[in-house]
Design an enzyme around this catalytic site. Structure first.
Site, PDB file in Angstrom:
ATOM      1  N   HIS A   1       0.897 -11.538   2.372  1.00 48.01           N
ATOM      2  CA  HIS A   1      -0.161 -10.865   1.619  1.00 48.01           C
ATOM      3  C   HIS A   1      -0.823 -11.779   0.583  1.00 48.01           C
ATOM      4  CE1 HIS A   1      -1.414  -6.603   0.105  1.00 48.01           C
ATOM      5  NE2 HIS A   1      -2.418  -7.436   0.115  1.00 48.01           N
TER       6      HIS A   1
ATOM      7  N   TYR B   1       0.816  -1.211   0.000  1.00 44.33           N
ATOM      8  CA  TYR B   1       0.000   0.000   0.000  1.00 44.33           C
ATOM      9  C   TYR B   1       0.852   1.266   0.000  1.00 44.33           C
ATOM     10  CZ  TYR B   1      -3.801  -3.130   1.560  1.00 44.33           C
ATOM     11  OH  TYR B   1      -4.721  -4.149   1.686  1.00 44.33           O
TER      12      TYR B   1
END
Length: 294
Positions: A128, A58
């Site tokens: 992730h 991010y």
């Protein structure tokens, strides 16, 4: 339906396999940048959120850390999650040195959100995505286990793992089950077999995109349920996730939406409501970002 009741509030926590507890509503920061990210986190804290979900990909974990510092909250009052992926072992090195390189890469991601103090830590550290090979998953999980053993991650888990990835983990993991599996979940994407597997093995389920990225808020069935309770479609979707005993991670940069998404504890969806929402399932497996998985 779960035993979740409207008497619980935004600070309600559930138990993880690690014996830590996690606030059952989190705040996501995907695609939030600069001051918008910091201000959104501060608005979330003001609305009562104490759980922020970020990720290395991010590129805003450092902004989450700034928001925590600016908030005046004690570090132990805030549950911080980050997700790591794609750290590459250094070429031309021995396997041991390569593993050290992966571990250092993960540690750097922890520092990015938690700081580099001796007492700094993340509450939850996740892989992730499953990546493209067992070697990738095994090496990365070993790094998470080491960081967990060092006290820099209170709990460790995964994101976007399918059943076969979780079963495979049993062959190499020292820490199993993972504390959580973070998945795309909402009425149109319920991933029932995977959810059932996680539930049967005590893996807490986090729901990203619980509002279906806002693309289904005008759905007629959802609107009927929302009108019945005098709530917005977004509030119904978050209540649905809570009654599934998931940990929803709504995100928004708008202060009014942030407050609205925290106000989901004064009503209950009845069996008819849940059945109608369950019937919206389209059988999708959910998005995986990035998509390079097997």
């Amino acid at each position: 339906m779960s035993s979740f009741t409207p008497t619980f509030g935004i600070h309600h926590r559930i138990l993880l396999p690690s014996n830590a507890t996690i606030p059952q509503v989190g705040f996501g920061v995907y695609k939030l940048r600069g001051d918008s990210c910091i201000n959104a986190c501060l608005e979330a804290f003001a609305a009562g959120y104490r759980h922020i979900d970020s990720a290395e990909l991010y590129l805003n974990s450092h902004l989450v850390r700034q928001a925590v510092l600016q908030s005046g909250l004690k570090r132990e009052e805030v549950f911080l999650t980050t997700k790591v992926g794609s750290p590459r072992p250094r070429r031309g090195k021995t396997p041991s040195e390569a593993d050290d390189g992966v571990c250092q890469s993960v540690k750097d991601s922890v520092v990015w959100i938690a700081g580099d103090g001796e007492d700094s830590y993340v509450d939850l550290l996740l892989i992730h995505v499953p990546g493209s090979s067992r070697e990738y998953r095994q090496r990365l999980w070993a790094a998470l286990e080491q960081i967990h053993a060092e006290g820099k991650a209170r709990s460790i888990g995964v994101s976007n793992f399918r059943v076969h990835h979780l079963e495979e983990m049993r062959e190499y993991a020292t820490v199993w089950p993972p504390s959580v599996n973070q998945l795309e979940l909402h009425p149109w994407c319920q991933q029932r077999d995977l959810v059932s597997y996680c539930e049967s093995h005590g893996i807490v389920i986090q729901a990203y995109s619980p509002l279906a990225t806002g693309a289904r808020l005008d759905d007629a069935t959802l609107g009927t349920v929302a009108n019945k309770h005098g709530k917005t479609p977004a509030q119904v979707l978050l209540r649905y996730a809570l009654q599934k005993n998931w940990v929803p991670l709504p995100k928004s940069a708008q202060a009014d939406r942030i407050r609205e998404n925290a106000d989901v504890f004064g009503f209950v969806l009845d069996d008819e409501d849940m059945t109608r929402l369950d019937a919206l399932d389209e059988g999708a497996q959910g998005a995986i970002f990035p998509a390079n998985v097997n």
